[in-house]
Motif scaffolding. Structure first.
Motif, short mmCIF file in Angstrom:
data_model
loop_
_atom_site.label_atom_id
_atom_site.label_comp_id
_atom_site.label_asym_id
_atom_site.label_seq_id
_atom_site.Cartn_x
_atom_site.Cartn_y
_atom_site.Cartn_z
N UNK A 140 9.30 22.64 -11.63
CA UNK A 140 9.57 21.71 -12.72
C UNK A 140 9.04 20.32 -12.39
N UNK A 141 9.16 19.90 -11.14
CA UNK A 141 8.66 18.58 -10.75
C UNK A 141 7.18 18.45 -11.05
N UNK A 142 6.41 19.48 -10.75
CA UNK A 142 4.97 19.43 -11.05
C UNK A 142 4.74 19.26 -12.54
N UNK A 143 5.53 19.94 -13.34
CA UNK A 143 5.35 19.88 -14.79
C UNK A 143 5.66 18.50 -15.36
N UNK A 144 6.55 17.73 -14.70
CA UNK A 144 6.91 16.41 -15.24
C UNK A 144 6.24 15.28 -14.46
N UNK A 160 11.62 5.68 -10.97
CA UNK A 160 11.11 6.43 -12.12
C UNK A 160 11.16 7.93 -11.85
N UNK A 161 10.72 8.34 -10.67
CA UNK A 161 10.73 9.76 -10.32
C UNK A 161 12.15 10.31 -10.25
N UNK A 212 16.25 13.97 -12.59
CA UNK A 212 17.64 14.22 -12.96
C UNK A 212 17.82 14.41 -14.46
N UNK A 213 17.02 13.75 -15.26
CA UNK A 213 17.10 13.98 -16.71
C UNK A 213 16.57 15.37 -17.06
#
Length: 345
Positions: free
Chosen positions: A94-98, A233-234, A239-240
């Motif tokens: 998910x981190x890569x996607x955002x 920001x990250x 978390x959102x």
């Protein structure tokens, strides 16, 4: 009267300080106390408007209790349904996607077959796996850790393929991740409360546990301010997207770029003797304010959970990120100085 409960285990300093801080604020009609469970009957509501969960990851009985409480209107922090589904490998995906940088990572099948499975259970898995391509992608040295584990349990530094084979034999039925080693110059652990309050702490994962928060933060000048702004920001993005109201995110800084190492910590360390007095004070105050805010917004019998943007967008809803109770009471649906190893819980 709306009760805020905290469900905890061996912790001593944070739970009591949290209760005292909430009660010291004198909010009319709101009181905090340790959660007390006498019986758990299906579909019956609890006496709590809000529950802060610090222990259900280790006690399945508590996790079921919290799901039933949430279904009946309690605002459980963190969302027990999402917490049950979440794991570290998915977090990285998910981190890569955002747009949040993470170490290169692959997932490995368990060394031992899961109980009640057989060779034919794995007929969809290629044998042998494309180990050469994975090793070329990750590189060595690397870190191997459980894909859904917490803390520093079963974490290995592996030097080469032979070291990997040897250590993988020790992991039993654990599904492991193989992760790129990040050589870092700075390291930070960041608390995020209520998906809006962020506290950035210098952290040294190579120190003994009680000294890890004693590191100094080198963030002077424009570059340092830019780094802190990027980290904040990250933290908020992660978390959102995940929907956590109480979490920590760890970053290893390589070549000025913060790389998220570990951000699945929904019951993070909050003991005054490890985080230090100043950090502890921030955590207690932010958690108390967040819990009071959630209690005021809680609507009995409604869905008062927080759902992350990933879940909500997956079902096509455009509901706001606030707890479901906000939406007219309707139930919102989920619309070379160092090397970095996985963070602790």
């Amino acid at each position: 009267m709306k009760k805020i409960g905290i469900l905890h285990g061996m912790e001593n300093t944070f739970p009591q300080a949290f209760i005292e801080r909430v009660n010291s604020k004198g909010e009319k009609g709101i009181v905090a106390e340790p959660v007390s469970i006498g019986k758990v009957v299906q579909a019956e509501p609890t006496e709590y408007a809000v529950i802060i969960d610090r222990i259900s990851q280790d006690v399945p009985f508590y996790r079921s209790y919290l799901k039933n409480a949430a279904l009946s209107g309690t605002a459980v922090i963190n969302n027990p349904f999402w917490w049950s589904a979440d794991e570290k490998f998915f977090n990285n995906c998910l981190a890569e996607k955002i747009g949040v940088p993470v170490p290169k990572t692959v997932i490995l099948p368990s060394h031992e077959r899961p109980t009640d499975t057989f060779e034919t259970s794995f007929r969809n898995l290629k044998f042998p796996l494309d180990w050469e391509a994975m090793f070329e992608y990750i590189g060595f040295p690397a870190y191997m850790k459980p894909h859904a584990g917490g803390g520093w349990k079963s974490v290995y530094r592996v030097e080469d393929p032979h070291d990997l084979w040897r250590k993988h034999q020790e992991t039993g039925q654990l599904v492991m991740m193989l992760q790129e080693e990040i050589v870092f110059t700075d390291y930070f652990r960041c608390y995020c409360i209520g998906q809006k309050e962020v506290h950035i702490m210098p952290y040294e994962p190579r120190n003994p546990h009680h000294l890890r928060y004693a590191a100094q933060m080198n963030t002077e000048g424009p570059a340092g301010k830019k780094l802190l702004a990027t980290i904040k920001d990250y933290v908020l993005r992660l978390n959102k997207a995940l929907g956590y109201d109480f979490n920590t995110v760890e970053f290893a800084v390589r070549d000025g770029v913060p790389i998220a190492i570990d951000f699945c910590n929904p019951a993070p360390d909050a003991d005054v003797y490890s985080v230090g007095h100043n950090n502890f004070e921030w955590i207690v105050e932010a958690a108390a304010n967040m819990a009071i805010e959630r209690a005021k917004k809680q609507k009995p019998g409604k869905d008062n959970l927080t759902w992350g943007t990933f879940v909500r967008s997956a079902v096509g809803t455009t509901a706001p990120t606030e707890p479901a109770g906000e939406a007219n009471g309707a139930a919102a649906k989920p619309k070379k100085p160092g090397t970095a190893a996985p963070g602790k819980k």
